[in-house]
Structures are given as C-alpha cells and as structure tokens.
Design a protein around this motif. Structure first.
Motif, PDB file in Angstrom:
ATOM      1  N   ALA A  50      17.481 -56.416 -50.205  1.00 45.57           N
ATOM      2  CA  ALA A  50      17.057 -54.942 -49.706  1.00 45.57           C
ATOM      3  C   ALA A  50      15.992 -54.086 -50.938  1.00 45.57           C
ATOM      4  N   ARG A  51      16.529 -54.454 -52.051  1.00 47.69           N
ATOM      5  CA  ARG A  51      15.802 -53.848 -53.197  1.00 47.69           C
ATOM      6  C   ARG A  51      14.410 -54.690 -53.295  1.00 47.69           C
ATOM      7  N   ARG A  52      14.288 -55.974 -53.239  1.00 44.29           N
ATOM      8  CA  ARG A  52      13.090 -56.449 -53.441  1.00 44.29           C
ATOM      9  C   ARG A  52      12.214 -56.036 -52.279  1.00 44.29           C
ATOM     10  N   MET A  53      12.680 -55.986 -50.929  1.00 42.45           N
ATOM     11  CA  MET A  53      11.754 -55.674 -49.761  1.00 42.45           C
ATOM     12  C   MET A  53      11.354 -54.227 -50.062  1.00 42.45           C
ATOM     13  N   ALA A  54      12.250 -53.460 -50.421  1.00 39.53           N
ATOM     14  CA  ALA A  54      11.925 -51.974 -50.865  1.00 39.53           C
ATOM     15  C   ALA A  54      10.739 -51.685 -51.817  1.00 39.53           C
ATOM     16  N   LEU A  55      10.888 -52.528 -52.969  1.00 40.68           N
ATOM     17  CA  LEU A  55      10.042 -52.535 -54.167  1.00 40.68           C
ATOM     18  C   LEU A  55       8.621 -53.388 -53.714  1.00 40.68           C
ATOM     19  N   ASP A  56       8.696 -54.296 -52.797  1.00 37.94           N
ATOM     20  CA  ASP A  56       7.325 -54.782 -52.238  1.00 37.94           C
ATOM     21  C   ASP A  56       6.798 -53.740 -51.491  1.00 37.94           C
ATOM     22  N   ARG A  57       7.353 -52.793 -50.968  1.00 37.85           N
ATOM     23  CA  ARG A  57       6.579 -51.531 -49.991  1.00 37.85           C
ATOM     24  C   ARG A  57       6.382 -50.555 -51.032  1.00 37.85           C
ATOM     25  N   ARG A  58       6.570 -50.524 -52.290  1.00 37.04           N
ATOM     26  CA  ARG A  58       6.357 -49.643 -53.252  1.00 37.04           C
ATOM     27  C   ARG A  58       7.360 -48.217 -53.185  1.00 37.04           C
ATOM     28  N   CYS A  59       8.263 -48.705 -52.591  1.00 36.29           N
ATOM     29  CA  CYS A  59       9.562 -47.628 -52.602  1.00 36.29           C
ATOM     30  C   CYS A  59      10.320 -47.214 -53.787  1.00 36.29           C
ATOM     31  N   THR A  60      10.599 -46.009 -54.188  1.00 38.27           N
ATOM     32  CA  THR A  60      11.564 -45.931 -55.367  1.00 38.27           C
ATOM     33  C   THR A  60      12.937 -46.315 -54.764  1.00 38.27           C
TER      34      THR A  60
END
Length: 881
Positions: A50-60
């Motif tokens: 989940a963290r990888r997906m979020a970081l790929d979408r430039r989320c904090t």
C-alpha cells in the motif's frame, strides 16, 4: 496496477489501489480500510505494498506500528505516525498549524511543554484530531498506515477511532492492519469503532497450495517439483511469512527443491520460528544475542546507541552485531513513512521475531535488563515517563527511589492527558511498597488519577489512604471530599454523606470543617430519596443565617441554601439574594471557579440552576457560558463540558429559544456518549432534551431518545433538573399512554410532599396531572390546581405564576376561563419565557376567539421553534376565519 509479489491478495490490492486513486482524484471524503488476519498471514507485506502504491502516486505516507511490549506507552503510535511531519516543522510553524490546539495536543506529541492543569483525556483526543486534520490538509494527498493496531497504546486507539469518525470532509486514506483478536477493554472498543467506519474490511486467508507452489518456484526456480512444493505448503500451512522464511532457509542450505529433499523441510521450518529461531540467534554468538535481547527490550524504532549501552558494548561492536543480525534477517533498518531507511535506528524484520526474541530472554535477566533500560533512558534525558514502561517490569524490591520515579512518571502522564498510564505507574509504586510516611500520599495520588475514569477504584484507594498516617490535615479533608464525590459518581450517595459526616466529627470548627459541612449538604441535597428533607432544609437555613460569604466555605453554603430554597419553591427574591451573596463583585470568587478542584463543579451548576429558575436568565446564561469557556481553555471536554452545554441548553429552553436549546443539548449528549454509557449525567441531559423536544412538538423524536437511553424506571438516586418523573409523565401522556403518565406524575407528587414543597417550574408535574385528571376526576384536578397556584405564588416568579394561571384557565370555561387566560398571558409576557408566553397567547386567543391574540401567539411560536404550537395556532386561525 503494477504486478505485486504478493500472492492471492488481488482483491485487497485492488481495494487499496481504488482508494488511492479516489484520494488522488480529489475525493472530498476520506476512507478507511481494515485488514485482519493471524500473525504472519501477510498484513505487514500488504501495508508495504500500500505504501509503494501511494508513493508511486506521489502521496504523502505516514506509517506506524504497534509493539507487543509498548502498549503501556501513551501516544506512542500516534507519535510514530506524525513524526515525519513533526520533525519538518519549526516550533513556530507547529504552533501556527495547530492553532488553539497546540497547548493541548503539543504535550501529548512531545513537541510542547505541559501546562500546570491536568488536561481532560477527551480534550487531548479532540486536540489531536484537530491537529492531524490541519496537517492532513497541508500534506494532501495523505495516506496513514497503522500496522499491528492491536498493540497500539490505548490513547492512540482513542484518537484513531475519533479521527476515522471525522473523514466525511477530509480526503485522507487510513489503512489499518490487525489480527482478529488480541485487544481487550477500551482498546478493543476503539478497534471495533474503527472497524465500524471502514469502507472495506477483509480477513486475509492462508495461501492455497497453488499459490505456495508459485511462490516456491519464483524463489527457488521453476525446477522445484510438485511434491516439494506441496510439502512446503503442508509444513507452513500456507502462512506467507513462514513460507518466505522457509524458502530463505532452503536457499541458505543449498537444498535441492525436489521430492527427495522434502523430508528436511520440517526441520528447516522449526529453525525459522520459536526455539529454532532462538537457536539460530544463539548461533550468531554471545554478543549478537545480547544485542538482540537489548533491541527486544527497547521495542520498535530502536536507537543503536541506547541498544549498545543496554547491551554493555562499544558502539563499533554494536554496529557489527547489527550487521550480523541484519544478514540473518532478524533486524533491519527502521523505515520512515517515505520508505527510506534511517541511520542509527533499527527494527525487527517481523513482529513474530521480536516477540520470540523477547520471550527467549531468561526471566530474571529480562527483568534486570528492564531495570538497566530504565536507567539508560533516564540518563539519556527522555524523562521519568519514558523510563516508566521499563520500571513496570521490574520486580518489587523496597526501593524508595523507584517509588519516586513512578510518582514523577504519573505526574508526567497526567500532564499530557494519560490518566490510565498514570494509574499503572502509581499501582506499580504501591507494589514496591512505598515507605510508611509516603504510602498514604501515593494512594491519594492514585485516587485522584482515577477519579474521572474509575470511581470504584478511586473509592478503594482513598479509603485505604484515610486509614494510614501521612496525609496532613488539608490533604486529608481533600481526600474525604474526593472520596465522597467518587461515591456519588458510583451511585453510592448515602455512603458519600456518611463519609463526610464521619470526618466532620473529627474536625475542629474552622474552614476545613465548614468545607466538609458544605459538601455534606451538597450531596444530601441531591439525594432523590432523602428521608428528612424538611429537617435538612431547616438545619441548612440555620447554619447559613449568620454567614456573610467571607470565604469559599461560606459561599458554598450560601449556594447550597439557595439551591435548596429553589427546589422547595421558597421565595425567588430570597433565592437571588443568597446567590448574589455567594459572588464577589458579581463574579465567582478566586478558588471557586469552574476548573478549581477544591469544590466540585456540581456546586456551581446549582448556582446557575437557581438563577435560571428564579427568572434571572441573564446571570445564568453568563455563568454557563463562562463554564464552557473555562473547560475548553483547560482542556476538559468530557463530562464537565457536556454538563456546561446541557445547562446552557436548559437556559435557552427557559428563554424559549427551543432550536438553540436542542442544539446545545444534542451536543451535550454527544459529549456524554464519548465519556461512557448509561452514566448518571445521561439522565440529566436526556431529560432536558426530551423536555425541549416535547416543547417543540417533536413527540416522535422525544420518544426515540427515551427508548435509546432507557429513560424509564428505576430513576437515578440523585435529583435531576427538570424533574424526571414530571418529564417522563408528560412524554407518556403525549404518546397516548395516559394511565402510565398519570402514575408517573403521581410519583412526583408524593416525592414533592415528602420534601415539604416543590418548584413548579423545575418539577411541573402538578399542571400536567391536573390537566390529565380534568375529565375523569375534576374535583381532584381542581385541588391540585389550587395547590399549584399557592406554590407558584410562594415562589413568586412571573413564569411560575403565569404557568399556574394557565393551568387553572384550562380547567375553567366561559368568561372565567378567558379572564384567567388573559392574566396568564400578562404574567408570562413579563417573564423571560417566550415559549410559555406563546402558549399563553395561543390559549387566550382560542378561549377569547381573538384573531389578533392567535396571530401574536403564532409569531411567538415561530420565533421559538415550537413547531407543534405553530400548527395548533394555524388550525385555530383557520377555524375562526
């Protein structure tokens, strides 16, 4: 969606991807995902994805993990979670972002000094919610990940439950992982609340044989044959963590993945967990084992420096051990929310490993290491509260220094709004045990720490403290008063009065004795089943007669006398005179404020109620507004603030501002619901709300509230404003249950007779009963009405007299009825009660067939928000026209 190495988690990964997409697309609302499953089933790996997906979408991304040995550390997990944001903010920036909540939430997060007053835990929770909401808007799009939530501290779970309840207008994604069980008490309740807000919940299942075979071949090579893969699945039960670890052992051992080697898998699997893991750890050498033990003692996000000191080795040797343990897949660098590995901080690769290492430490050595850890933490400057979790694990040993450390830790916990943590520290101090001269003080401090959260515990400890030497005179009196308060909150009102009386006999005349007498009369005056109310009133009146209000004990007695006179329906002007004498230049005296702890808040509520019922609503409104401000500033957003809202709502009800009254009372009920369930204060708030809803004509809503909160016998042992029997009787009649309503009103009648009088506004049973009996027993209805008028004249307010006249008019016909309605309208026009005035105008208009009076009443009813009365007035006008 990028292909994930996770097997058979497509549905969960899709749910995460969809939630991240919605977040990044600018969804106005946030969402909550909860994944549960047994240890090793893949929850941590799923959150990593989940963290990888979020970081790929430039989320904090902010993440945190609960720790099996850290559940006693308050705000531990929320501090972990917010650390990336907190370290990036300068102090002035943090104060700007947190705004008014900085002084409340800051100490809990460790970024601000605690104030002198103990904040209410609920207010600290509110402050954290508000602070994170503000930070979230700054960091959008924001994803919060909480792993092993069942091992989070109770304070964090309280916050997380409240935060996830307020995501309707906050675009934040919260992902929580937890096992199906593992939490108890309040922590379990908070986890259930979080789960109830989830947009998606899923229980992770073990891998199938096919998925295990695919993972085996992806790791060892496509030549892994079917029997070997099948045995991998049989040995691990499809547990992903155990499967990955077993396959790593196969690689390390150069075992060929073929059927002939399958018999060796069970032995390899045992080395990956439990005793096998311990054996593997010990195989790395004494130093590496000692360092791993030190890391397990410290918990999560382990400081290399502290672990080295605890293990008793130089830093370079600690670094070598950390490398060994990293290569053995036991320790790894701590991950921050951005996925970067930090320098100098370590974590165990998996919670299962951390738990196994911790439990492998010999019992005596583990206890000793906690003692050393406490010294190391204290020497590092982290404070007594940080060291206290280690001292909780140390065996009692008659150590006065430990007692003082735990007392200091308790003070630090209370200062940041963590009374449960303070309780644990003080209970541990008692086990040491304290020196005889200190023992009573520790018991007293423990009783004070649990006063708002566990009255029964408070009673036990304060009673014991009072049997010991060590409390000076002033502290002893305070302990007795707090004990009485706890007994009242535990529905032991008679015992509270007896406790006060016993102490009064021990005290010589003076301020302390007078304080005790005031507390006696306060609790006795709230007792609904009091045996000798007239006698108590006479004794109180005699005691107060010579008092001038020269100190707070005298002022308290003046307030109690005013409230007693109010409830008995004595002259309202005398009531106001007594109330005014209790003030200093029209204001509350120093030391007698809403947040001063020497006197309970119930005393000032009595002052406000006395002004309210005496038609001095401006003074009452100012008092209760001051209460709300004081509690909000002090951070008391539990029962104190709830009742301040409730009585503020009651003032609005008496004014006839019914919409405002309902808003205040619903907010009060929301606050009370957060404090607990079926509390005595629920009766007060629910009674006021039902009274207001009936005045508005919202009978169905009033009935729904009554059913939801069990507004039915048995009634509480304390008096409630307005009178519960009167309001319940009115509700029963309004819902068509006439006979039950009459019975309830007759109970109120008997209780009033036993007290020797009643306030006709505070306990409006007489008017309701007279109207209910008008058709079936007109003679008795007339007698009740005559007594009602006499009692109202005795009290003397325009509201009381006007309402009594309105009741009398309802029992008459012809010119007599019209004349009485006219007089009632005149009195109520002079009163501050616009709703009762509206009732009187409509009644007068109907009786006199006057369009102008009805229109006047209709205008008043609309301004009050009395929807039922508006309908009645319109129908009457239509008939006349």
């Amino acid at each position: 969606m990028t292909e994930s190495p996770l097997r058979e988690r497509d549905a969960e990964l899709s749910a995460i991807a969809e939630a991240v997409d919605e977040l990044c697309a600018g969804s106005a609302a946030g969402s909550v995902l909860v994944f549960s499953g047994e240890a090793g089933i893949g929850k941590t790996a799923l959150l990593a994805e989940a963290r990888r997906m979020a970081l790929d979408r430039r989320c904090t991304v902010w993440s945190a993990r609960g720790g099996e040995t850290l559940t006693s550390v308050p705000f531990n997990v929320v501090r972990q979670l917010l650390q990336p944001a907190l370290v990036s903010l300068m102090p002035d920036e943090a104060r700007e972002y947190f705004g008014d909540w900085y002084d409340i939430a800051g100490p809990a997060l460790g970024i601000a000094e605690a104030g002198e007053r103990r904040p209410d835990p609920q207010y600290v929770c509110d402050g954290l919610v508000a602070a994170v909401r503000r930070l979230a808007r700054r960091e959008w799009p924001l994803v919060l990940l909480v792993d092993d939530a069942h091992w989070s501290d109770e304070e964090t779970l309280h916050w997380l439950a409240a935060f996830t309840d307020r995501l309707d207008d906050l675009p934040v994604l919260v992902v929580v992982a937890r096992p199906p069980a593992g939490a108890t008490g309040e922590s379990a309740r908070h986890l259930d609340a979080i789960g109830s807000k989830a947009d998606r919940t899923a229980t992770l299942r073990a891998l199938t044989p096919d998925a295990t075979a695919a993972l085996t071949r992806a790791t060892l090579g496509e030549h892994a044959d079917t029997p070997f893969c099948r045995e991998v699945w049989a040995v691990t039960g499809g547990n992903p963590y155990e499967t990955v670890e077993l396959l790593a052992k196969v690689q390390d051992s150069d075992l060929q993945p073929v059927e002939s080697s399958a018999t060796e898998l069970r032995g390899l699997n045992r080395s990956a967990r439990g005793r096998g893991l311990v054996d593997r750890l010990e195989g790395l050498g004494v130093d590496a084992t000692r360092f791993a033990w030190a890391a397990a003692i410290l918990g999560t996000r382990i400081s290399l420096d502290l672990a080295a000191e605890l293990a008793g080795m130089p830093l370079d040797e600690a670094e070598r051990c950390a490398e060994l343990l990293g290569a053995a897949r036991i320790l790894t660098g701590a991950d921050r929310a951005n996925g970067e590995v930090t320098d100098g901080e370590l974590e165990f690769v998996h919670p299962l490993i951390a738990g196994a290492v911790y439990r492998s430490i010999p019992d005596g050595l583990r206890t000793a290491m906690h003692g050393v850890a406490a010294s190391v933490v204290t020497a590092s400057g982290l404070g007594a509260a940080a060291a206290s979790r280690h001292l909780l694990e140390v065996h009692p040993d008659d150590d006065p220094e430990l007692v003082e450390q735990m007392r200091e830790a308790a003070r630090e916990h209370l200062a940041v709004g963590a009374p449960e943590a303070a309780r644990r520290c003080l209970e541990r101090a008692l086990l040491e045990p304290p020196l005889p001269e200190v023992h009573a003080r520790v018991l007293y401090e423990l009783g004070c720490a649990t006063l708002l959260t566990s009255p029964a515990t408070t009673i036990q400890h304060l009673r014991e403290a009072l049997t010991l030497h060590g409390l000076d005179r002033e502290l002893r009196v305070d302990a007795v008063c707090r004990l009485a308060q706890a007994l009242v909150h535990n529905d032991q009102l008679e015992e509270a009065v007896r406790t006060i009386d016993e102490e009064v006999t021990r005290q010589k005349p003076g301020p302390d004795r007078m304080r005790l007498q005031a507390v006696h009369y306060m609790w006795e005056g709230l007792h609904a089943g009091e045996q000798d109310a007239p006698g108590r009133s006479r004794r109180l009146a005699e005691l107060v007669k010579p008092l001038t209000g020269r100190d707070n004990s005298e002022r308290a007695l003046l307030i109690l006398r005013a409230f007693d006179a109010t409830t008995r329906g004595e002259n309202a002007e005398e009531v106001v005179e007594l109330c005014d004498r209790a003030l200093v230049n029209g204001r509350l005296a120093p030391g007698l404020g809403w947040t001063d702890t020497e006197w309970t808040f119930e005393l000032l509520m009595m002052l406000g109620v006395s002004y309210t019922l005496a038609d001095r609503l401006d003074r009452a409104e100012s008092l209760f507004a001051d209460a709300r401000r004081s509690y909000e500033i002090a951070g008391w957003s539990g029962g104190h603030l709830a009742l301040a809202h409730a009585y503020g709502g009651y003032v609005h009800r008496r004014r006839g501002r019914l919409r405002d009254a309902e808003d205040f009372l619903r907010e009060s009920l929301r606050l009370v619901d957060r404090v607990g369930r079926r509390l005595p204060m629920h009766w007060s708030v629910v009674c006021m709300l039902i009274d207001t809803l009936l005045a508005r004509g919202h009978v169905d809503e009033a009935e729904e509230i009554a059913e939801r909160y069990a507004f039915e016998p048995p009634h509480p042992s304390t008096n409630v404003t307005p009178d519960t029997h009167s309001i319940r009787g009115r509700l029963l009649i309004a819902t068509g249950r006439l006979e039950e309503g009459v019975n309830e009103l007759e109970v109120a009648e008997k209780m009033a007779a036993s007290r020797g009088g009643h306030n006709t506004v505070m306990a409006p049973w007489a008017g309701e009963l007279a109207r209910a009996l008008a058709a079936s027993d007109p003679r008795r209805a007339a007698e009740i009405t005559a007594d009602l008028r006499a009692q109202a004249e005795r009290f003397g307010t325009d509201t009381a007299i006007g309402e009594a006249l309105r009741c009398a008019a309802a029992l008459e016909t012809g010119p007599r009825a019209v004349a009485l309605h006219a007089r009632a309208a005149a009195y109520l026009e002079a009163s501050p009660s616009s709703y009762e005035h509206a009732l009187a105008r409509v009644d007068y208009g109907i009786a006199s067939r006057s369009v102008s009076e009805l229109e006047h009443g209709l205008t008043l009813a609309r301004s009050c928000g009395a929807d039922g009365l508006v309908t009645r007035a319109r129908e009457a006008l239509e008939r006349l026209r």
